[in-house]
Design an enzyme around this catalytic site. Structure first.
Site, mmCIF file in Angstrom:
data_model
loop_
_atom_site.group_PDB
_atom_site.id
_atom_site.type_symbol
_atom_site.label_atom_id
_atom_site.label_comp_id
_atom_site.label_asym_id
_atom_site.label_seq_id
_atom_site.Cartn_x
_atom_site.Cartn_y
_atom_site.Cartn_z
ATOM 1 N N SER A 129 -3.338 -7.136 8.084
ATOM 2 C CA SER A 129 -2.598 -8.067 8.935
ATOM 3 C C SER A 129 -2.319 -7.404 10.271
ATOM 4 C CB SER A 129 -1.273 -8.461 8.285
ATOM 5 O OG SER A 129 -0.493 -9.261 9.166
ATOM 6 N N TYR A 142 6.581 -6.287 4.533
ATOM 7 C CA TYR A 142 5.214 -6.797 4.663
ATOM 8 C C TYR A 142 4.422 -5.943 5.646
ATOM 9 C CZ TYR A 142 1.374 -10.086 5.403
ATOM 10 O OH TYR A 142 0.135 -10.664 5.492
#
Length: 267
Positions: A129, A142
């Site tokens: 990501s 995350y």
């Protein structure tokens, strides 16, 4: 002979889009899902696999090899989101996120490497990501899990290069998928010191996903990487400003970059 591709988390979102694109390009595609029997609209076969369970990973890999005799490409796509103030996220949920986003992909890699070594070829693509390149407010866990996967890929790449195996990261920005519905959200606590800023940031994050790019953009990027004779170690796919934010982090002083992020999230 068509290449054999295994995609974890292939029943929805980016994984499904990648699988369908590659399937229609003539690849032999196997997707994985924790509950494949619940999925009735997949154009490619789905195999049971839970990235948090090493035995289920080994069984899934063995099944693909028994059917197709090889595995050419593995796409570590399965992952989960998590949001909340670090102070208020239960530690058990932090560990669960790392089990899925970090340790899970490593277990998949460990399971497929013997076959790829025997073939003297293979490509492993880790879906990370753009959030993994920076610590984002209320998405710190995350960011950390995806950032850790980026770094571990760099290490493994050097360890397996001599076997004819390539490994790469693809870091997407915001794409229009159902990831927001599957996130763990630390609850908004009335009276908490974080109630207002976390609530505002949470709404903003969901809006970004809803207005994100088409997942087919990721599918095309993966297709081009598979067809590359010499894949790069890191790829970024998404909106220009999201990718440019990584460049800005490299060139701006830390506190100026931090202030830019805080302004973006209205903190």
């Amino acid at each position: 002979m068509s290449k054999v591709v295994v995609i974890t988390g292939g029943s929805s979102g980016i994984g499904k889009a990648i699988g369908e694109f590659l399937f229609h390009k003539g690849f032999t595609v196997y997707g994985t899902s924790r509950n494949p029997e619940k999925i009735t609209n997949s154009v490619f076969p789905l195999i049971a696999l839970d990235v948090r369970n090493a035995e289920s990973i080994q069984l899934a890999v063995a099944k693909v090899i028994s059917i197709s005799s090889r595995i050419d490409v593995v796409i570590n796509n399965a992952g989960v989101g998590i949001t909340g103030p670090i102070e208020e996220i239960p530690t058990s949920e932090m560990r669960n996120n790392f089990e899925t986003n970090f340790f899970g992909p490593i277990e998949v890699i460990k399971a497929v490497l013997p076959q790829m070594r025997e073939q003297k070829s293979g490509l492993i693509i880790n879906i990370t990501s753009i959030a993994g390149y920076m610590g984002l407010p209320y998405r710190g866990i995350y960011s950390a899990s995806k950032g850790a996967l980026e770094l571990i890929t760099e290490a493994i790449s050097m360890e397996v290069k001599s076997f004819g195996i390539n490994i790469t990261n693809v870091a997407p920005g915001d794409f229009a998928t159902n990831i927001a519905s599957g996130r763990f959200h630390a609850p908004l606590i009335v009276g908490s010191a974080y109630e207002i800023p976390y609530g505002n940031t949470l709404s903003q994050m969901d809006e970004h996903v809803d207005s994100g790019n088409n997942p087919d953009e990721m599918a095309l990027a993966i297709y081009e990487i598979i067809n590359s004779k010499s894949p790069k170690l890191h790829y970024k796919v998404g909106a220009f400003m999201q990718k440019f934010s990584i460049v800005l982090k490299r060139i701006l002083p830390d506190r100026i970059y931090e202030k830019m992020l805080m302004n973006h999230y209205k903190l």
